[in-house]
Design a protein around this motif. Structure first.
Motif: not given
Length: 219
Positions: A115-143
């Motif tokens: 989550v912290h890595m996602h906020r800092m955007a410390a990733t490449t564009p491809d890695q960012r897309r993967t991390l976006d998917d993981l954060i979406a999974i986290r949102r489904r958990f919150e839901n």
């Protein structure tokens, strides 16, 4: 190709031990300070074994993150099916979540790091897309928790509250276990259950509906 290989973990002879070892390394040292060499050394294997499954340290980190989320879903979802009011189901879900945070401490610490890595955007564009998917999974958990909070408000077992803020506050309190919790010497499953219930009671007491007293009902 790498994503397909991760399925091998389920047979108990593939990369499951790599994930367990990497989770420990990431928890203890953090993402930046951990290297593939560190994981291989702790695993007692060559770097080649790890690179057989993962093309980079980041890909390995993401798979640990994904496994951590899968473990949370497996722990919490059955509690949504229990009989009773919304607040009863919510208590069971939060307790299962807390137990999973303690049982899978290394994996869940990586989820929080992600989550912290996602906020800092410390990733490449491809890695960012993967991390976006993981954060979406986290949102489904919150839901899942938002859904049961809404059901509790509807059945009167939970007072009228801001669902989104309440879900985030309660999950944040439980997720904080990844920061401060460390197993005590000789700690048992019962000890963890007691701790989980204490944490959850604090959260539930803040949102539970309370019957009006006879005097207050007149005003």
């Amino acid at each position: 190709m790498v994503q397909n290989r991760r399925q091998i973990r389920t047979d108990g002879t593939g990369n499951a031990d790599i994930l367990e070892t990497a989770a420990q390394c990431f928890m203890e040292q953090g993402f930046s300070a951990t290297s593939i060499d560190d994981v291989a050394r702790r695993l007692g294997a060559t770097k080649g074994r790890i690179y057989h499954y993962y093309s980079s340290k980041t890909d390995l980190f993401f798979d640990v993150h994904r496994e951590g989320m899968e473990r949370l879903f497996r722990a919490v979802e059955p509690s949504m099916e229990i009989e009773g009011t919304g607040v009863a189901r919510l208590r069971a879900m939060l307790t299962a979540h807390a137990m999973a945070m303690m049982t899978n401490a290394a994996f869940e610490a990586v989820v929080v790091q992600g989550v912290h890595m996602h906020r800092m955007a410390a990733t490449t564009p491809d890695q960012r897309r993967t991390l976006d998917d993981l954060i979406a999974i986290r949102r489904r958990f919150e839901n899942l928790f938002k859904q049961v909070l809404q059901e509790g408000v509807a059945d009167g077992s939970i007072r009228d509250i801001d669902i989104s803020i309440s879900a985030k506050a309660m999950l944040g309190a439980v997720n904080w276990l990844s920061v401060w919790y460390r197993p005590a010497p000789g700690e048992t499953e019962v000890d963890r259950q007691v701790l989980a219930e204490r944490i959850v009671t604090t959260q539930i007491d803040g949102i539970r509906s309370r019957p009006q007293s006879a005097s207050s009902a007149r005003y």
